[in-house]
Design an enzyme around this catalytic site. Structure first.
Site, PDB file in Angstrom:
ATOM      1  N   GLU A 100       4.254  -5.404   7.471  1.00  0.00           N
ATOM      2  CA  GLU A 100       3.438  -4.332   8.067  1.00  0.00           C
ATOM      3  C   GLU A 100       3.777  -4.047   9.523  1.00  0.00           C
ATOM      4  OE1 GLU A 100       2.284  -6.664   6.051  1.00  0.00           O
ATOM      5  OE2 GLU A 100       0.757  -5.870   4.695  1.00  0.00           O
ATOM      6  N   GLY A 108       0.673  -5.109   0.919  1.00  0.00           N
ATOM      7  CA  GLY A 108      -0.419  -5.172  -0.052  1.00  0.00           C
ATOM      8  C   GLY A 108       0.036  -5.801  -1.360  1.00  0.00           C
ATOM      9  N   ALA A 131       0.866  -1.184   0.000  1.00  0.00           N
ATOM     10  CA  ALA A 131       0.000   0.000   0.000  1.00  0.00           C
ATOM     11  C   ALA A 131       0.901   1.232   0.000  1.00  0.00           C
ATOM     12  CB  ALA A 131      -0.871  -0.022   1.245  1.00  0.00           C
ATOM     13  N   GLU A 166      -0.353  -9.404  -0.770  1.00  0.00           N
ATOM     14  CA  GLU A 166      -1.798  -9.676  -0.696  1.00  0.00           C
ATOM     15  C   GLU A 166      -2.409  -9.690  -2.099  1.00  0.00           C
ATOM     16  OE1 GLU A 166      -2.172  -6.509   2.223  1.00  0.00           O
ATOM     17  OE2 GLU A 166      -3.154  -7.905   3.583  1.00  0.00           O
TER      18      GLU A 166
END
Ligand code: 3HC
Ligand code: NAI
Length: 721
Positions: free
Chosen positions: A143, A120, A77, A123
């Site tokens: 994270e 992300g 992200a 993911e």
């Protein structure tokens, strides 16, 4: 769609001249192109979603490959967006619908990973039906290092691919795994040597038209409740020890655990709840500040990015003691051959002996293989003379701390080194300009202040002299990265930045004991605050005699009539130097375990009574405030005097060189979170109680009165530059 994501249909064989170059293949390639690291910034997820719709709507497409343009797949992200969201108190747009959209694609989606697939990015990769990767790629859920947890189904999909134990480890510890390990774990379906895109297209052809496995529907690796309970218990105990004080690792474990008793969708909802709690926490804000800070320190306003650098292919280290030996290992570990010089064969033999012992310990602990160590040792050549120094690009001097000796060594280096070679000193206190003046080339002289143990500690203070050239500074900054260090440029003042601040910090620790606090209470309060060690145990580790000698040398600089601590000097007079004499603030057993020593506290109470220091009960809060605000006040002076470029540079120094807790962001960030008016007020109270040593730094006063923060000061400085 936008230009952040492109869909192309490359020819299957561009080299085949018989083929129509314009004929589209049946594999679509979705390229994410958001430099520098393809973060999932606003616009990127939307464009990927549109691309998935496009390939599903096109009957000519049988399968798709998703790949990153440039140096990496997707680094996660966009962390800058998190800063904006928390500042505005806004909720984030979740990636979950996009990932479901990909997973539900009727046509197989192959994720092609090079560089890194982090957060992300992983993911996203796990929502694809297959993953292929270059062998050099890395994947992970880092994270927790930002104080958050995976927020786009990572805690739910990862266990389904790698099993619960590995998923818990990856999410709670945040360490990446190599593509090879990921392939062994079942996270990567195929490693592709050579051209990744060509290999991914070929893989996509093989799976096109076949039923595509959805990660969220896999259950084979989810384990039984009994097995899982043991995994969670062990992980919580590891987190409590290895990530003391950090909330995110426990939240990551909780999110995975929640998923074991819920449906996939409910598990994702539980994850989202933990994610949001973490994102809006002070810990996450601090760790994100650290993430950007570690990159910010590399930027030096008057040494632009394009400054030419000098080659550093061969170096020499003078002095093979504690620091010189460690520094030689640092260069060898980075593949740079080193000449190691000391006064005679006996000193060299002792130095090489310690290096061998350190390497042997690393092999025992599984950090290095014997083969790696053998290779590194080959790179270190002990030399009793300066004869071969004409061949090196850089010298790091690490002889005893004394100006006369340093000048002698630098005058010799000036004679024997080639013009342009960098002459660096590892001095921890001495004036770099004075050392440089012993040479005919002060532009080549710089401080490279490594921290002990040099081969372990990440910090490298790079000390700029008045005449140090920009090329030399740029080279040392770049070199720090190659050596696996975080280089922070500092100015040439006594103690530079880190040790200059450490002085008032340790002074206050001593004052507190002299005023009635227990030794363990002082250390314990600061450990509970999150520091790696308390200040007194740290003193014992480093050797109390080191500071004692320095204080004796600089006593003439102390202003008369100002209170000075006495306890440590008195302990040294009694031969209590710390761990090296098995006695210091504490007693040490044969395993170097500290044991409270009633003799010491009795002595200190007696000395305090003789000195007329009133005794009182001292709270843990006061201990933390006195020691931590002493750092902040001195840090503010350093900042205003220009010896640190930014407040964040001070934070990065303290986190990487002094064991300050990363989740508090460093002393200056911590002061911002407390609120500078409150910190200033407390400093004023300490000034009233303890006198001039606590005079508030003018910058602290100004910022507090203006209702500003050190972070805002950094921004204003940047804007003005
Ligand atoms: N968001 C925003 N900016 C990022 C970023 C990210 N995820 N990752 C890197 N950057 C920026 C850096 O700040 C830097 O900017 P600068 O040039 O202006 O200083 C630039 O990209 C290049 O980064 P590095 O200097 O770190 O480049 P390297 O090549 O040395 O390293 C990397 C590349 C390994 C990808 C490293 O940048 C990295 O580890 N990035 C962070 C990865 C991460 O933590 N991902 C998780 C994000 S949170 C998340 O995904 C939550 C999700 O679960 C919902
Ligand atoms: P040390 O006492 O362990 O080693 C010094 C070495 O220098 C000895 O091996 C000695 O024989 C050698 N030496 C002395 N004169 C020499 C000469 N003329 N030529 C070649 N070698 C010579 O000292 P240490 O702790 O390694 O410190 C070295 C420098 O690093 C000092 O400037 C110190 O302030 C600095 N430093 C020390 C730190 C520490 O924690 N020990 C941390 C950061 C910096």
């Amino acid at each position: 769609m936008n230009n952040l994501v492109k869909v192309t249909r490359p020819n299957q064989n561009d080299n085949d001249s018989n083929k129509d170059k314009n004929k589209n293949s049946d594999i679509a390639v979705i390229t994410i192109d958001n430099p520098p690291v393809n973060a999932l910034s606003p616009g990127v997820p939307e464009a990927i979603s549109a691309a998935i719709d496009e390939i599903n709507a096109d009957p000519a497409v049988k399968a798709a490959v998703v790949i990153g343009a440039g140096r990496t797949f997707v680094a996660g992200a966009d962390i800058k967006e998190f800063v904006k969201m928390t500042a505005a108190g806004a909720r984030r747009a979740t990636l979950l619908p996009l990932l479901l959209r990909i997973e539900d694609s009727a046509k197989p989606v192959v994720m092609a990973i090079h560089g890194s697939a982090f957060g992300g990015g992983l993911e996203l990769a796990m929502s694809g039906h297959y993953r292929v990767a270059s062998p050099t790629a890395q994947v992970g859920q880092p994270e927790v290092k930002l104080g958050i947890i995976p927020g786009a189904g990572g805690t739910q999909r990862l266990p389904r691919l790698v099993g619960l134990a590995k998923a818990v480890e990856m999410c709670a510890e945040g360490k990446p795994v190599s593509a090879r390990e990921a392939a062994a774990l079942g996270l990567i379906d195929q490693l592709i040597e050579g051209d990744l895109l060509a290999g991914a297209i070929s893989f996509a052809h093989d799976v096109a038209g076949k039923p595509a496995p959805k990660t969220r529907e896999r259950t084979a690796k989810l384990g039984t409740p009994t097995e899982n309970a043991a995994i969670f218990a062990a992980a919580r105990s590891v987190a409590a020890k290895k990530q003391r004080g950090l909330k995110a690792p426990l939240a990551a474990i909780n999110a995975i655990e929640a998923g074991t008793s819920l449906s996939f969708d409910e598990g994702c909802q539980a994850e989202a709840k933990f994610f949001t709690e973490c994102l809006f926490s002070d810990q996450s804000k601090a760790l994100i500040h650290v993430f950007f800070g570690e990159r910010e320190v590399a930027k030096i306003p008057d040494v632009p990015k394009e400054t030419p650098t000098l080659p550093v292919n061969r170096v020499a280290v003078v002095g093979s003691g504690t620091m010189g030996g460690g520094i030689a290992m640092v260069f060898a570990n980075a593949g740079i051959p080193v000449l190691l010089k000391d006064v005679d064969e006996a000193a060299l033999a002792a130095g090489m002996g310690k290096i061998r012992k350190n390497y042997a310990t690393s092999v025992e602990r599984g950090r290095f293989t014997q083969a790696f160590v053998d290779e590194r040792l080959q790179m270190i050549t002990p030399v009793p003379s300066y004869d071969a120094f004409s061949s090196v690009d850089m010298v790091v001097e690490a002889v005893f701390e004394g100006m006369a000796l340093k000048k002698e060594v630098f005058a010799e280096l000036d004679r024997v080194c080639r013009p342009g070679a960098i002459l660096a000193s590892n001095t921890s206190t001495l004036n770099i300009d004075e050392i440089a003046a012993a040479t005919s080339r002060p532009e080549s002289v710089i401080g490279t202040h490594f921290f002990s143990p040099a081969n372990v500690m990440r910090l490298l203070e790079i000390v700029r002299g008045k005449k140090t050239s920009n090329e030399v500074i740029a080279t040392c900054m770049q070199l720090s990265k190659k050596l696996g260090k975080i280089g922070v440029l500092v100015g040439n003042c006594r103690g530079f930045v880190g040790n200059r601040m450490f002085g008032p910090y340790r002074r206050e620790a001593q004052f507190l004991i002299e005023e009635g606090a227990d030794i363990e209470a002082v250390d314990q309060s600061l450990v509970e605050f999150g520091n790696a060690m308390g200040p007194l145990a740290t003193g014992d580790l480093a050797g109390l005699d080191v500071g004692w000698r320095i204080r004796k040398e600089y006593r003439h600089l102390e202003k008369p009539g100002i209170r000075q601590p006495f306890a440590e000097d008195r302990l040294c007079e009694l031969g209590r130097y710390g761990q090296k004499t098995s006695k210091g603030w504490y007693r040490y057993d044969e395993n170097r375990r500290p044991i409270a020593d009633p003799e010491v506290i009795a002595l200190i109470r007696k000395w305090s009574a003789e000195a007329g220091v009133p005794q009182r009960q001292i709270s843990s809060d006061e201990i933390v405030d006195r020691c931590t605000y002493a750092l902040v006040n001195e840090g503010a002076r350093i900042l205003e005097e220009g010896y640190a470029l930014r407040a964040v540079d001070i934070d990065i120094i303290y986190l990487n060189g002094y064991g300050f807790p990363a989740y508090r962001g460093g002393p200056m960030w911590y002061a911002d979170t407390v609120g500078l008016p409150k910190v200033y007020q407390r400093v004023c109270e300490f000034q009233q109680q303890h006198g001039e040593l606590w005079a508030p730094a003018p910058l602290l006063k100004r910022l507090a009165e203006a209702g500003k923060t050190f972070a805002e000061f950094d921004k204003e400085q940047l804007a003005a530059a």
